[in-house]
Scaffold this motif. Structure first.
Motif, PDB file in Angstrom:
ATOM      1  N   VAL A  28     -17.877   6.093 -13.085  1.00 43.30           N
ATOM      2  CA  VAL A  28     -18.996   5.351 -13.663  1.00 43.30           C
ATOM      3  C   VAL A  28     -19.034   5.634 -15.160  1.00 43.30           C
ATOM      4  O   VAL A  28     -18.352   6.532 -15.654  1.00 43.30           O
ATOM      5  N   ARG A  29     -19.852   4.900 -15.867  1.00 45.33           N
ATOM      6  CA  ARG A  29     -20.066   5.177 -17.294  1.00 45.33           C
ATOM      7  C   ARG A  29     -21.008   6.378 -17.422  1.00 45.33           C
ATOM      8  O   ARG A  29     -21.884   6.563 -16.580  1.00 45.33           O
ATOM      9  N   PRO A  30     -20.864   7.173 -18.471  1.00 48.42           N
ATOM     10  CA  PRO A  30     -21.773   8.313 -18.649  1.00 48.42           C
ATOM     11  C   PRO A  30     -23.246   7.924 -18.622  1.00 48.42           C
ATOM     12  O   PRO A  30     -24.077   8.658 -18.101  1.00 48.42           O
ATOM     13  N   SER A  31     -23.562   6.747 -19.140  1.00 46.07           N
ATOM     14  CA  SER A  31     -24.966   6.316 -19.162  1.00 46.07           C
ATOM     15  C   SER A  31     -25.539   6.176 -17.753  1.00 46.07           C
ATOM     16  O   SER A  31     -26.752   6.304 -17.558  1.00 46.07           O
ATOM     17  N   ALA A  32     -24.708   5.937 -16.746  1.00 52.15           N
ATOM     18  CA  ALA A  32     -25.187   5.813 -15.367  1.00 52.15           C
ATOM     19  C   ALA A  32     -25.763   7.131 -14.857  1.00 52.15           C
ATOM     20  O   ALA A  32     -26.646   7.125 -13.991  1.00 52.15           O
ATOM     21  N   LEU A  33     -25.298   8.239 -15.385  1.00 54.54           N
ATOM     22  CA  LEU A  33     -25.794   9.543 -14.949  1.00 54.54           C
ATOM     23  C   LEU A  33     -27.235   9.770 -15.382  1.00 54.54           C
ATOM     24  O   LEU A  33     -27.977  10.514 -14.741  1.00 54.54           O
ATOM     25  N   TYR A  34     -27.626   9.119 -16.471  1.00 54.28           N
ATOM     26  CA  TYR A  34     -28.976   9.304 -16.988  1.00 54.28           C
ATOM     27  C   TYR A  34     -30.032   8.607 -16.117  1.00 54.28           C
ATOM     28  O   TYR A  34     -31.225   8.813 -16.314  1.00 54.28           O
ATOM     29  N   HIS A  60     -20.619  16.414  -7.113  1.00 49.69           N
ATOM     30  CA  HIS A  60     -19.452  16.259  -7.989  1.00 49.69           C
ATOM     31  C   HIS A  60     -19.518  17.220  -9.175  1.00 49.69           C
ATOM     32  O   HIS A  60     -18.488  17.729  -9.620  1.00 49.69           O
ATOM     33  N   ALA A  61     -20.713  17.457  -9.683  1.00 48.85           N
ATOM     34  CA  ALA A  61     -20.855  18.402 -10.794  1.00 48.85           C
ATOM     35  C   ALA A  61     -20.441  19.804 -10.356  1.00 48.85           C
ATOM     36  O   ALA A  61     -19.789  20.533 -11.122  1.00 48.85           O
ATOM     37  N   ILE A  62     -20.776  20.179  -9.141  1.00 45.95           N
ATOM     38  CA  ILE A  62     -20.351  21.484  -8.619  1.00 45.95           C
ATOM     39  C   ILE A  62     -18.831  21.544  -8.529  1.00 45.95           C
ATOM     40  O   ILE A  62     -18.214  22.554  -8.894  1.00 45.95           O
ATOM     41  N   ALA A  63     -18.215  20.466  -8.078  1.00 49.09           N
ATOM     42  CA  ALA A  63     -16.750  20.436  -7.983  1.00 49.09           C
ATOM     43  C   ALA A  63     -16.111  20.554  -9.370  1.00 49.09           C
ATOM     44  O   ALA A  63     -15.120  21.278  -9.546  1.00 49.09           O
ATOM     45  N   VAL A  64     -16.677  19.863 -10.364  1.00 48.38           N
ATOM     46  CA  VAL A  64     -16.160  19.946 -11.730  1.00 48.38           C
ATOM     47  C   VAL A  64     -16.352  21.361 -12.273  1.00 48.38           C
ATOM     48  O   VAL A  64     -15.436  21.938 -12.873  1.00 48.38           O
ATOM     49  N   LEU A  65     -17.525  21.933 -12.052  1.00 43.79           N
ATOM     50  CA  LEU A  65     -17.797  23.307 -12.483  1.00 43.79           C
ATOM     51  C   LEU A  65     -16.763  24.260 -11.907  1.00 43.79           C
ATOM     52  O   LEU A  65     -16.174  25.069 -12.632  1.00 43.79           O
ATOM     53  N   ASP A  66     -16.536  24.167 -10.619  1.00 40.71           N
ATOM     54  CA  ASP A  66     -15.626  25.098  -9.960  1.00 40.71           C
ATOM     55  C   ASP A  66     -14.170  24.885 -10.376  1.00 40.71           C
ATOM     56  O   ASP A  66     -13.408  25.832 -10.457  1.00 40.71           O
ATOM     57  N   ALA A  67     -13.806  23.652 -10.664  1.00 40.61           N
ATOM     58  CA  ALA A  67     -12.424  23.355 -11.050  1.00 40.61           C
ATOM     59  C   ALA A  67     -12.140  23.643 -12.521  1.00 40.61           C
ATOM     60  O   ALA A  67     -11.055  24.129 -12.864  1.00 40.61           O
ATOM     61  N   ARG A 109     -19.451  13.181 -19.718  1.00 39.69           N
ATOM     62  CA  ARG A 109     -18.293  12.270 -19.763  1.00 39.69           C
ATOM     63  C   ARG A 109     -17.294  12.590 -18.646  1.00 39.69           C
ATOM     64  O   ARG A 109     -16.839  11.702 -17.940  1.00 39.69           O
ATOM     65  N   ARG A 110     -16.968  13.860 -18.472  1.00 33.48           N
ATOM     66  CA  ARG A 110     -16.024  14.242 -17.418  1.00 33.48           C
ATOM     67  C   ARG A 110     -16.608  13.928 -16.044  1.00 33.48           C
ATOM     68  O   ARG A 110     -15.916  13.407 -15.167  1.00 33.48           O
ATOM     69  N   LEU A 111     -17.870  14.229 -15.855  1.00 32.65           N
ATOM     70  CA  LEU A 111     -18.515  13.972 -14.573  1.00 32.65           C
ATOM     71  C   LEU A 111     -18.543  12.473 -14.283  1.00 32.65           C
ATOM     72  O   LEU A 111     -18.257  12.045 -13.162  1.00 32.65           O
ATOM     73  N   ALA A 112     -18.858  11.681 -15.276  1.00 33.71           N
ATOM     74  CA  ALA A 112     -18.865  10.225 -15.097  1.00 33.71           C
ATOM     75  C   ALA A 112     -17.472   9.729 -14.723  1.00 33.71           C
ATOM     76  O   ALA A 112     -17.322   8.875 -13.838  1.00 33.71           O
ATOM     77  N   SER A 113     -16.472  10.284 -15.345  1.00 33.11           N
ATOM     78  CA  SER A 113     -15.092   9.908 -15.023  1.00 33.11           C
ATOM     79  C   SER A 113     -14.760  10.248 -13.573  1.00 33.11           C
ATOM     80  O   SER A 113     -14.149   9.443 -12.860  1.00 33.11           O
ATOM     81  N   GLU A 114     -15.172  11.432 -13.136  1.00 25.38           N
ATOM     82  CA  GLU A 114     -14.938  11.851 -11.746  1.00 25.38           C
ATOM     83  C   GLU A 114     -15.630  10.906 -10.759  1.00 25.38           C
ATOM     84  O   GLU A 114     -15.140  10.677  -9.655  1.00 25.38           O
TER      85      GLU A 114
END
Length: 188
Positions: A35-41, A11-18, A27-32
């Motif tokens: 989940v909450r941003p804290s879940a990424l940690y 998903h991070a690659i998709a956000v990067l490319d878009a 925050r944007r990645l968590a939204s995509e």
């Protein structure tokens, strides 16, 4: 929904490319991922380690074994593959160059170029210097290309991408310099 580390990187690659590197935020990645941003940690200690994982994945997708042959042919092919891998993704060059400079990731780019120099006749220190020099050319050229494309598409500058692509010529100059060093060491 529970995501795996590989899902987060994908998903991070998709956000990067878009959206580009500047908008690849936790925050944007968590939204995509819904989940909450804290879940990424749970998967990444911080944004820098996420970016390193993304850079490593971009390189893993773009780099292939180089063909057999003389070191200079292998080096040219390896450098071109790294460049192509960087240019395949929006802001790929800036991302990989940055995490590599910070020592967080992107090591595969250096390793790919350095491996091509094996057997060229230079000692380990000179091979490392040659590999870094080639890699700096690749990073700089690819970053300039991507910056020009983005500035042009955003209307920040007039004109299309430069019609002259001098990457091959610049790489040939660097390889010729390395070859001259190899030849001088063989002669002495």
């Amino acid at each position: 929904m529970r995501h795996h580390r590989s899902d987060v990187v994908e998903h991070a690659i998709a956000v990067l490319d878009a959206y580009g590197l500047a908008d690849l935020t936790m925050r944007r990645l968590a939204s995509e991922l819904d989940v909450r941003p804290s879940a990424l940690y749970h998967h990444f200690a911080n944004k820098q380690t996420l970016l390193a994982a993304v850079a490593d994945e971009l390189l893993a997708r773009g780099l292939r074994p180089v063909d057999e042959g003389e070191w200079d042919v292998r080096l040219t092919q390896a450098a071109s593959q790294v460049r192509d891998a960087l240019l395949a993704w929006r802001d790929g060059a800036e991302l990989v160059a940055t995490v590599h400079a910070f020592g967080l990731g992107g090591r595969a780019a250096y390793d790919h170029v350095a491996e091509a120099l094996e057997g060229c006749g230079l000692d380990e220190q000179w091979r490392a210097t040659a590999a870094r020099t080639v890699l700096h050319l690749v990073f700089g050229h690819a970053t300039a290309e991507q910056t020009h494309v983005q500035a042009s598409s955003a209307g920040a500058i007039d004109g299309e991408v430069a019609a002259v692509d001098d990457f091959s010529d610049g790489l040939s100059l660097v390889v010729a310099g390395i070859r001259a060093e190899v030849d001088s060491r063989r002669a002495s």
